[in-house]
Motif scaffolding. Structure first.
Motif, PDB file in Angstrom:
ATOM      1  N   TYR A 110       0.857  -1.185   0.000  1.00 58.30           N
ATOM      2  CA  TYR A 110       0.000   0.000   0.000  1.00 58.30           C
ATOM      3  C   TYR A 110       0.894   1.237   0.000  1.00 58.30           C
ATOM      4  O   TYR A 110       1.477   1.596   1.014  1.00 58.30           O
ATOM      5  CB  TYR A 110      -0.914  -0.009   1.224  1.00 58.30           C
ATOM      6  CG  TYR A 110      -2.126  -0.898   1.057  1.00 58.30           C
ATOM      7  CD1 TYR A 110      -3.386  -0.350   0.867  1.00 58.30           C
ATOM      8  CD2 TYR A 110      -2.005  -2.283   1.061  1.00 58.30           C
ATOM      9  CE1 TYR A 110      -4.509  -1.171   0.702  1.00 58.30           C
ATOM     10  CE2 TYR A 110      -3.106  -3.111   0.895  1.00 58.30           C
ATOM     11  CZ  TYR A 110      -4.349  -2.543   0.718  1.00 58.30           C
ATOM     12  OH  TYR A 110      -5.447  -3.350   0.544  1.00 58.30           O
ATOM     13  N   ASP A 122      -0.137   4.260  -0.559  1.00 55.36           N
ATOM     14  CA  ASP A 122      -0.879   5.464  -0.149  1.00 55.36           C
ATOM     15  C   ASP A 122      -1.469   5.366   1.246  1.00 55.36           C
ATOM     16  O   ASP A 122      -1.930   6.365   1.792  1.00 55.36           O
ATOM     17  CB  ASP A 122      -1.995   5.751  -1.154  1.00 55.36           C
ATOM     18  CG  ASP A 122      -2.928   4.559  -1.345  1.00 55.36           C
ATOM     19  OD1 ASP A 122      -2.535   3.429  -0.998  1.00 55.36           O
ATOM     20  OD2 ASP A 122      -4.048   4.761  -1.843  1.00 55.36           O
ATOM     21  N   GLU A 123      -1.476   4.191   1.844  1.00 56.29           N
ATOM     22  CA  GLU A 123      -2.001   4.007   3.201  1.00 56.29           C
ATOM     23  C   GLU A 123      -0.908   3.318   4.010  1.00 56.29           C
ATOM     24  O   GLU A 123      -0.902   2.100   4.178  1.00 56.29           O
ATOM     25  CB  GLU A 123      -3.285   3.176   3.180  1.00 56.29           C
ATOM     26  CG  GLU A 123      -4.422   3.842   2.421  1.00 56.29           C
ATOM     27  CD  GLU A 123      -5.662   2.965   2.333  1.00 56.29           C
ATOM     28  OE1 GLU A 123      -5.688   1.897   2.985  1.00 56.29           O
ATOM     29  OE2 GLU A 123      -6.600   3.343   1.608  1.00 56.29           O
ATOM     30  N   THR A 124       0.049   4.097   4.501  1.00 59.26           N
ATOM     31  CA  THR A 124       1.247   3.537   5.102  1.00 59.26           C
ATOM     32  C   THR A 124       1.030   3.156   6.559  1.00 59.26           C
ATOM     33  O   THR A 124       0.240   3.768   7.277  1.00 59.26           O
ATOM     34  CB  THR A 124       2.415   4.531   4.989  1.00 59.26           C
ATOM     35  OG1 THR A 124       1.997   5.810   5.466  1.00 59.26           O
ATOM     36  CG2 THR A 124       2.860   4.676   3.551  1.00 59.26           C
ATOM     37  N   ARG A 167       5.807   4.762   8.088  1.00 59.74           N
ATOM     38  CA  ARG A 167       5.805   6.212   8.332  1.00 59.74           C
ATOM     39  C   ARG A 167       7.063   6.646   9.074  1.00 59.74           C
ATOM     40  O   ARG A 167       7.607   7.726   8.821  1.00 59.74           O
ATOM     41  CB  ARG A 167       4.548   6.612   9.104  1.00 59.74           C
ATOM     42  CG  ARG A 167       3.279   6.570   8.259  1.00 59.74           C
ATOM     43  CD  ARG A 167       2.127   7.267   8.939  1.00 59.74           C
ATOM     44  NE  ARG A 167       1.677   6.563  10.125  1.00 59.74           N
ATOM     45  CZ  ARG A 167       0.753   5.606  10.131  1.00 59.74           C
ATOM     46  NH1 ARG A 167       0.174   5.242   8.991  1.00 59.74           N
ATOM     47  NH2 ARG A 167       0.390   5.003  11.248  1.00 59.74           N
ATOM     48  N   GLU A 222       2.615  11.338   4.087  1.00 59.61           N
ATOM     49  CA  GLU A 222       2.910   9.991   4.575  1.00 59.61           C
ATOM     50  C   GLU A 222       2.801   8.937   3.478  1.00 59.61           C
ATOM     51  O   GLU A 222       3.011   7.750   3.735  1.00 59.61           O
ATOM     52  CB  GLU A 222       1.970   9.645   5.729  1.00 59.61           C
ATOM     53  CG  GLU A 222       2.177  10.533   6.951  1.00 59.61           C
ATOM     54  CD  GLU A 222       1.217  10.215   8.077  1.00 59.61           C
ATOM     55  OE1 GLU A 222       0.229   9.481   7.815  1.00 59.61           O
ATOM     56  OE2 GLU A 222       1.436  10.685   9.207  1.00 59.61           O
ATOM     57  N   GLU A 223       2.471   9.352   2.262  1.00 58.66           N
ATOM     58  CA  GLU A 223       2.465   8.414   1.146  1.00 58.66           C
ATOM     59  C   GLU A 223       3.889   8.263   0.599  1.00 58.66           C
ATOM     60  O   GLU A 223       4.774   9.059   0.905  1.00 58.66           O
ATOM     61  CB  GLU A 223       1.530   8.916   0.039  1.00 58.66           C
ATOM     62  CG  GLU A 223       0.084   9.014   0.461  1.00 58.66           C
ATOM     63  CD  GLU A 223      -0.823   9.415  -0.697  1.00 58.66           C
ATOM     64  OE1 GLU A 223      -0.457   9.135  -1.862  1.00 58.66           O
ATOM     65  OE2 GLU A 223      -1.882  10.012  -0.445  1.00 58.66           O
ATOM     66  N   HIS A 260      -3.702   0.331  -5.133  1.00 62.54           N
ATOM     67  CA  HIS A 260      -2.915   0.767  -3.979  1.00 62.54           C
ATOM     68  C   HIS A 260      -1.423   0.485  -4.142  1.00 62.54           C
ATOM     69  O   HIS A 260      -0.620   1.076  -3.416  1.00 62.54           O
ATOM     70  CB  HIS A 260      -3.442   0.126  -2.696  1.00 62.54           C
ATOM     71  CG  HIS A 260      -4.783   0.640  -2.284  1.00 62.54           C
ATOM     72  ND1 HIS A 260      -4.957   1.879  -1.713  1.00 62.54           N
ATOM     73  CD2 HIS A 260      -6.019   0.089  -2.375  1.00 62.54           C
ATOM     74  CE1 HIS A 260      -6.241   2.080  -1.457  1.00 62.54           C
ATOM     75  NE2 HIS A 260      -6.914   1.006  -1.855  1.00 62.54           N
ATOM     76  N   ARG A 279      -1.582   4.095  -6.202  1.00 56.70           N
ATOM     77  CA  ARG A 279      -2.406   5.021  -5.413  1.00 56.70           C
ATOM     78  C   ARG A 279      -3.875   4.692  -5.628  1.00 56.70           C
ATOM     79  O   ARG A 279      -4.268   4.260  -6.702  1.00 56.70           O
ATOM     80  CB  ARG A 279      -2.171   6.487  -5.801  1.00 56.70           C
ATOM     81  CG  ARG A 279      -2.695   7.463  -4.744  1.00 56.70           C
ATOM     82  CD  ARG A 279      -2.295   8.898  -5.089  1.00 56.70           C
ATOM     83  NE  ARG A 279      -2.362   9.750  -3.915  1.00 56.70           N
ATOM     84  CZ  ARG A 279      -3.367  10.592  -3.669  1.00 56.70           C
ATOM     85  NH1 ARG A 279      -4.394  10.672  -4.504  1.00 56.70           N
ATOM     86  NH2 ARG A 279      -3.344  11.358  -2.592  1.00 56.70           N
ATOM     87  N   ARG A 296       6.362   9.301  -8.239  1.00 54.47           N
ATOM     88  CA  ARG A 296       5.581   8.177  -7.703  1.00 54.47           C
ATOM     89  C   ARG A 296       5.299   7.147  -8.790  1.00 54.47           C
ATOM     90  O   ARG A 296       5.534   5.961  -8.603  1.00 54.47           O
ATOM     91  CB  ARG A 296       4.265   8.687  -7.108  1.00 54.47           C
ATOM     92  CG  ARG A 296       3.234   7.577  -6.819  1.00 54.47           C
ATOM     93  CD  ARG A 296       3.577   6.744  -5.591  1.00 54.47           C
ATOM     94  NE  ARG A 296       3.349   7.539  -4.418  1.00 54.47           N
ATOM     95  CZ  ARG A 296       2.147   7.759  -3.868  1.00 54.47           C
ATOM     96  NH1 ARG A 296       1.072   7.237  -4.403  1.00 54.47           N
ATOM     97  NH2 ARG A 296       2.032   8.494  -2.795  1.00 54.47           N
TER      98      ARG A 296
END
Length: 582
Positions: free
Chosen positions: A175, A177-179, A184, A199-200, A236, A239, A261
């Motif tokens: 993932y 985009d959802e770390t 992080r 955080e992405e 994901h 993104r 990215r």
């Protein structure tokens, strides 16, 4: 409670960053992928069958792909991995069985595990409370004999557990985009998260760390070293809503961070996932790999090849001109099955005047390979081809609305907003491709493309619930095989319980009457098939297994991990559902 498994897990060899991952395996060849800490020469020895390869580098990371030839069908070869003559695998004092290379035997029923959507967090009480038990890890522990329990892979009378011949990961392996908290912390240590993309993920270094976190849990690492794997991306991996529409793409490209990215996301995907999908024949046709291989042959034990610029150029061009590179691939398992794994993300046509899930070249590739002559034709797509019928027509309506079905002004803007905010971007929202694929499948099942298979079965993920559906033609000639959709999602990323209820109610209740009404109002074309739910939905973290039953059909089952007596590190693997397609 003392965690005996944690006590036994050895420290990894620092020279071996990731792997070994057992990737493409057939009757006589096998491919092993590794990431190493520095440049070197990697050797794999499988019971006297030896092969070696030099590393290549990308953005300062080092990789090798080693392929063995001359193996015998239907055998299990224990193997070791060395780097510059020093053994790095298996790890000393490991509680797991020896890693094996199990070559295919087309005389045995094919067994294929599949699933999608897996986050990588701790396996303690806190991690399991928030993310549920990792179904893949529970499966690995059961395979290794570390945990017990009852499920369809229990030992046969001879005492041997039948492992899957391959595991197919249908997207969202990582993932971007959802770390997680661990990811992080890595990001914060190297840049200011107050600056986009926050955080992405931003670049290749962060992708490399994301894969390291995903693939270093000891149980899953062992499973990936001994069960051949195939993979495909979903949104994901890059993104959320990747390539939903042209306006989405333009919005991303207007940011300062998107170019890095998408370029490093696709480049890292080629390295970590795509390269291992390829058969030896496909690797001979893959230009980037041939350039890497050619350099290795030219310099021998000389300087390591830096593939950074090569793969960045590949990624940039593939993003802007999807027809220049194919991420889809095809595998045949004797006469039992053909597996087509389809890129339903990067190959999209986003031009509002000719939107399609697959561009013309990709559709032609798919069309050519959709033939009879196999007992089963399996189609892997990260996005389910068949949603619930009501939700299908809601998505089709959103596409028609965004394309001006209720006018080019506010109606089109409302349609685009709906499409992006509610994730309406599955096959149903690309009606051109949906209709084409339906027609192709019906031709296969009517025997117009060779002997009729027992099933054409689509394998999907993405939607964070699992189910099995069956489709029938609305009119015309009858079909002589079954048209099945089987979904397994998530492996580890469950919906909150309240959202599960809402998803079930909306997808399988409210969406039904609403979808048909609004679709008719926007003149959405009727699907050439109708379909119904056979089983589901269920929402557990799970991994599914499909087994060909020669002359009978398919047997599919879904399994999950269950914590007993507070032992979160060693969950029991338990069956959730079983479906027979005869």
């Amino acid at each position: 409670m003392t965690d005996l498994l944690a006590d036994l897990d050895p420290e990894p060899d620092q020279r071996l960053v990731l792997g070994p991952l057992l990737r493409h395996v057939d009757e006589t060849t096998a491919t092993i992928w590794v990431e190493t800490a520095s440049a070197g020469r990697v050797t794999v020895d499988a019971s006297g069958h030896r092969a070696e390869a030099p590393t290549f580098s990308v953005h300062g990371h080092h990789y090798a792909l080693v392929w063995l030839e001359g193996l015998a069908p239907g055998q299990k070869y224990p193997y070791t991995v060395t780097i510059d003559g020093l053994q790095v695998w298996p790890l000393e004092d490991s509680p797991y069985p020896p890693s094996l290379i199990p070559t295919l035997d087309h005389g045995k029923p094919l067994r294929l595990a599949f699933g999608s959507c897996r986050t990588s967090v701790s396996h303690d009480e806190a991690g399991n409370r928030k993310h549920g038990v990792d179904a893949l890890r529970a499966y690995a522990l059961r395979m290794a004999g570390i945990t017990d329990g009852s499920h369809p892979d229990d030992p046969d009378p001879g005492g041997e557990v039948r492992w899957p011949d391959m595991v197919l990961f249908l997207g969202d392996q990582v993932y971007a985009d959802e770390t997680t908290e661990e990811m992080r912390q890595f990001i914060e240590a190297r840049r200011d998260i107050e600056e986009p993309p926050g955080e992405e993920l931003k670049d290749y270094q962060e992708y490399a760390e994301l894969y390291r976190i995903a693939w270093t849990d000891p149980a899953n690492r062992w499973l990936l070293s001994t069960v051949p794997s195939a993979m495909i991306f979903d949104d994901h991996d890059i993104r959320d809503d990747w390539n939903t529409s042209l306006s989405w793409k333009r919005e991303m490209e207007a940011t300062e961070w998107w170019h890095e990215r998408i370029v490093t996301g696709l480049a890292s995907y080629w390295v970590y996932q795509h390269l291992g999908n390829l058969t030896p024949a496909e690797r001979e046709e893959d230009e980037p790999w041939q350039q890497i291989l050619g350099h290795a042959k030219e310099v021998g034990d000389g300087e390591e090849y830096d593939a950074t610029d090569l793969l960045r150029a590949l990624a940039e061009k593939a993003d802007q001109e999807p027809t220049t590179y194919r991420w889809s691939y095809c595998r045949d398992f004797g006469e039992q099955a053909r597996l087509l794994v389809v890129d339903s993300r990067a190959a999209r046509v986003l031009d509002p005047e000719r939107r399609a899930m697959l561009d013309d070249d990709e559709m032609a590739w798919f069309d050519e390979r959709m033939t009879g002559g196999f007992e089963h034709v399996l189609v892997g797509s990260s996005l389910p081809f068949l949603l619930s019928p009501g939700l299908h027509y809601v998505e089709a309506f959103s596409e028609a609305l965004a394309s001006g079905g209720w006018g080019k002004g506010l109606g089109a803007k409302a349609g685009e907003a709906l499409r992006q905010h509610v994730d309406l971007e599955h096959w149903a929202a690309f009606q051109k491709g949906f209709q084409q694929v339906c027609d192709i499948v019906l031709e296969v099942l009517r025997g117009k493309r060779g002997p009729t298979p027992r099933t054409v079965t689509f394998l999907g993920g993405d939607v964070h619930h699992s189910y099995v559906s069956e489709a029938r033609p609305k009119e015309g000639e009858p079909i002589h095989g079954r048209f099945i959709q089987a979904v397994c999602s998530p492996i580890r990323n469950p919906l909150p319980r309240a959202v599960r209820f809402a998803t079930a109610a909306l997808s399988y209740g409210v969406a039904g009457p609403i979808g048909h009404v609004v679709a008719a109002s926007a003149k959405v074309p009727n699907a050439p098939v109708s379909w119904r739910l056979l089983e589901g939905p269920w929402f557990d973290n799970n991994i599914a297994t499909l087994e060909v039953r020669p002359g009978e059909g398919l047997r599919m089952w879904w399994g999950t991990g269950e914590v007993e007596n507070g032992d979160h590190e060693r969950p029991r693997f338990a069956q959730v559902e079983e479906v027979l397609v005869t």
